[in-house]
Design a protein around this motif. Structure first.
Motif, PDB file in Angstrom:
ATOM      1  N   TYR A  81       0.832  -1.200   0.000  1.00 28.34           N
ATOM      2  CA  TYR A  81       0.000   0.000   0.000  1.00 28.34           C
ATOM      3  C   TYR A  81       0.869   1.254   0.000  1.00 28.34           C
ATOM      4  N   SER A  82       2.173   1.080   0.245  1.00 25.54           N
ATOM      5  CA  SER A  82       3.114   2.190   0.281  1.00 25.54           C
ATOM      6  C   SER A  82       3.705   2.401  -1.115  1.00 25.54           C
ATOM      7  N   SER A  83       3.481   3.584  -1.673  1.00 32.15           N
ATOM      8  CA  SER A  83       4.018   3.854  -3.011  1.00 32.15           C
ATOM      9  C   SER A  83       5.538   3.918  -2.983  1.00 32.15           C
ATOM     10  N   GLY A  84       6.129   4.289  -1.849  1.00 32.24           N
ATOM     11  CA  GLY A  84       7.589   4.328  -1.729  1.00 32.24           C
ATOM     12  C   GLY A  84       8.205   2.947  -1.848  1.00 32.24           C
ATOM     13  N   ALA A  85       7.571   1.952  -1.220  1.00 25.57           N
ATOM     14  CA  ALA A  85       8.079   0.573  -1.292  1.00 25.57           C
ATOM     15  C   ALA A  85       7.947   0.033  -2.708  1.00 25.57           C
ATOM     16  N   VAL A  86       6.826   0.305  -3.358  1.00 19.92           N
ATOM     17  CA  VAL A  86       6.620  -0.159  -4.733  1.00 19.92           C
ATOM     18  C   VAL A  86       7.605   0.519  -5.670  1.00 19.92           C
ATOM     19  N   ASP A  87       7.829   1.822  -5.481  1.00 15.12           N
ATOM     20  CA  ASP A  87       8.768   2.546  -6.332  1.00 15.12           C
ATOM     21  C   ASP A  87      10.190   2.020  -6.189  1.00 15.12           C
ATOM     22  N   SER A  88      10.608   1.694  -4.976  1.00 11.76           N
ATOM     23  CA  SER A  88      11.970   1.180  -4.786  1.00 11.76           C
ATOM     24  C   SER A  88      12.121  -0.209  -5.403  1.00 11.76           C
ATOM     25  N   ASP A  89      11.107  -1.068  -5.251  1.00  6.58           N
ATOM     26  CA  ASP A  89      11.141  -2.392  -5.883  1.00  6.58           C
ATOM     27  C   ASP A  89      11.147  -2.254  -7.402  1.00  6.58           C
ATOM     28  N   TYR A  90      10.316  -1.366  -7.924  1.00  8.28           N
ATOM     29  CA  TYR A  90      10.243  -1.128  -9.364  1.00  8.28           C
ATOM     30  C   TYR A  90      11.603  -0.664  -9.901  1.00  8.28           C
ATOM     31  N   THR A  91      12.230   0.279  -9.195  1.00  6.66           N
ATOM     32  CA  THR A  91      13.528   0.808  -9.619  1.00  6.66           C
ATOM     33  C   THR A  91      14.593  -0.276  -9.620  1.00  6.66           C
ATOM     34  N   LEU A  92      14.603  -1.113  -8.592  1.00  9.65           N
ATOM     35  CA  LEU A  92      15.579  -2.198  -8.506  1.00  9.65           C
ATOM     36  C   LEU A  92      15.410  -3.196  -9.652  1.00  9.65           C
ATOM     37  N   ILE A  93      14.178  -3.616  -9.905  1.00  8.54           N
ATOM     38  CA  ILE A  93      13.915  -4.586 -10.976  1.00  8.54           C
ATOM     39  C   ILE A  93      14.210  -3.965 -12.338  1.00  8.54           C
ATOM     40  N   LYS A  94      13.815  -2.711 -12.526  1.00  5.78           N
ATOM     41  CA  LYS A  94      14.043  -2.023 -13.796  1.00  5.78           C
ATOM     42  C   LYS A  94      15.536  -1.891 -14.086  1.00  5.78           C
ATOM     43  N   SER A  95      16.332  -1.528 -13.082  1.00  3.61           N
ATOM     44  CA  SER A  95      17.768  -1.369 -13.304  1.00  3.61           C
ATOM     45  C   SER A  95      18.437  -2.723 -13.569  1.00  3.61           C
ATOM     46  N   ALA A  96      18.013  -3.777 -12.878  1.00  5.13           N
ATOM     47  CA  ALA A  96      18.574  -5.107 -13.129  1.00  5.13           C
ATOM     48  C   ALA A  96      18.247  -5.572 -14.542  1.00  5.13           C
ATOM     49  N   HIS A  97      17.019  -5.322 -14.994  1.00  2.21           N
ATOM     50  CA  HIS A  97      16.617  -5.697 -16.355  1.00  2.21           C
ATOM     51  C   HIS A  97      17.401  -4.886 -17.387  1.00  2.21           C
ATOM     52  N   THR A  98      17.563  -3.594 -17.159  1.00  2.00           N
ATOM     53  CA  THR A  98      18.310  -2.750 -18.081  1.00  2.00           C
ATOM     54  C   THR A  98      19.761  -3.187 -18.178  1.00  2.00           C
ATOM     55  N   ASN A  99      20.378  -3.523 -17.042  1.00  2.37           N
ATOM     56  CA  ASN A  99      21.759  -4.000 -17.042  1.00  2.37           C
ATOM     57  C   ASN A  99      21.890  -5.300 -17.825  1.00  2.37           C
ATOM     58  N   HIS A 100      20.919  -6.192 -17.665  1.00  2.00           N
ATOM     59  CA  HIS A 100      20.966  -7.470 -18.378  1.00  2.00           C
ATOM     60  C   HIS A 100      20.835  -7.243 -19.881  1.00  2.00           C
ATOM     61  N   VAL A 101      19.870  -6.435 -20.296  1.00  2.96           N
ATOM     62  CA  VAL A 101      19.638  -6.186 -21.716  1.00  2.96           C
ATOM     63  C   VAL A 101      20.878  -5.575 -22.367  1.00  2.96           C
ATOM     64  N   ALA A 102      21.561  -4.670 -21.647  1.00  6.10           N
ATOM     65  CA  ALA A 102      22.754  -4.030 -22.191  1.00  6.10           C
ATOM     66  C   ALA A 102      23.898  -5.023 -22.362  1.00  6.10           C
ATOM     67  N   ALA A 103      23.974  -6.044 -21.502  1.00 14.25           N
ATOM     68  CA  ALA A 103      25.085  -6.993 -21.534  1.00 14.25           C
ATOM     69  C   ALA A 103      24.777  -8.266 -22.317  1.00 14.25           C
ATOM     70  N   CYS A 104      23.528  -8.519 -22.637  1.00 16.34           N
ATOM     71  CA  CYS A 104      23.129  -9.794 -23.261  1.00 16.34           C
ATOM     72  C   CYS A 104      23.022  -9.644 -24.779  1.00 16.34           C
ATOM     73  N   PRO A 105      23.792 -10.418 -25.534  1.00 20.75           N
ATOM     74  CA  PRO A 105      23.677 -10.317 -26.994  1.00 20.75           C
ATOM     75  C   PRO A 105      22.367 -10.908 -27.539  1.00 20.75           C
ATOM     76  N   ASP A 106      21.736 -11.818 -26.801  1.00 18.30           N
ATOM     77  CA  ASP A 106      20.471 -12.408 -27.247  1.00 18.30           C
ATOM     78  C   ASP A 106      19.294 -11.447 -27.108  1.00 18.30           C
ATOM     79  N   CYS A 107      19.387 -10.501 -26.189  1.00 15.84           N
ATOM     80  CA  CYS A 107      18.280  -9.570 -25.928  1.00 15.84           C
ATOM     81  C   CYS A 107      18.311  -8.361 -26.861  1.00 15.84           C
ATOM     82  N   ALA A 108      19.445  -8.059 -27.433  1.00 16.39           N
ATOM     83  CA  ALA A 108      19.576  -6.852 -28.250  1.00 16.39           C
ATOM     84  C   ALA A 108      18.907  -6.954 -29.589  1.00 16.39           C
TER      85      ALA A 108
END
Length: 108
Positions: A81-108
């Motif tokens: 119910y806390s938007s701060g908790a959801v935002d921090s989880d969203y940011t963490l998952i988004k950054s991990a996904h972005t890092n993977h896409v940048a490093a993965c030749p299959d995702c590009a």
């Protein structure tokens, strides 16, 4: 006796699984652990990360996944119910996904 054994085994299973419930993020992808089986979602099948409203009388927000096949999957274990908790989880998952896409030749 058999009924007691079944109830005890079911209760023990639920107690064990409730201790490990949640979402694990690693280099392979996301693993959502619920009371049943764990669901693994590799980074390469994720198209985008979003936030979604839950269901019910008092819906909570939760990060969600949009898969490349068009399926939307909510990460209910991270609902809050806390938007701060959801935002921090969203940011963490988004950054991990972005890092993977940048490093993965299959995702590009």
């Amino acid at each position: 006796m058999v009924i007691y054994a079944v109830v005890l085994a079911g209760g023990a299973w639920m107690a064990f699984r409730s201790c490990v419930m949640g979402v694990r993020i690693d280099s392979k992808g996301l693993t959502e652990r619920g009371l049943g089986r764990s669901k693994v979602v590799p980074w390469c099948v994720i198209s985008a990360i979003s936030t979604a409203d839950g269901f019910g009388l008092a819906p909570a927000e939760a990060p969600g996944l949009i898969l490349k096949n068009g399926e939307h999957r909510s990460l209910a274990a991270l609902a809050s119910y806390s938007s701060g908790a959801v935002d921090s989880d969203y940011t963490l998952i988004k950054s991990a996904h972005t890092n993977h896409v940048a490093a993965c030749p299959d995702c590009a």
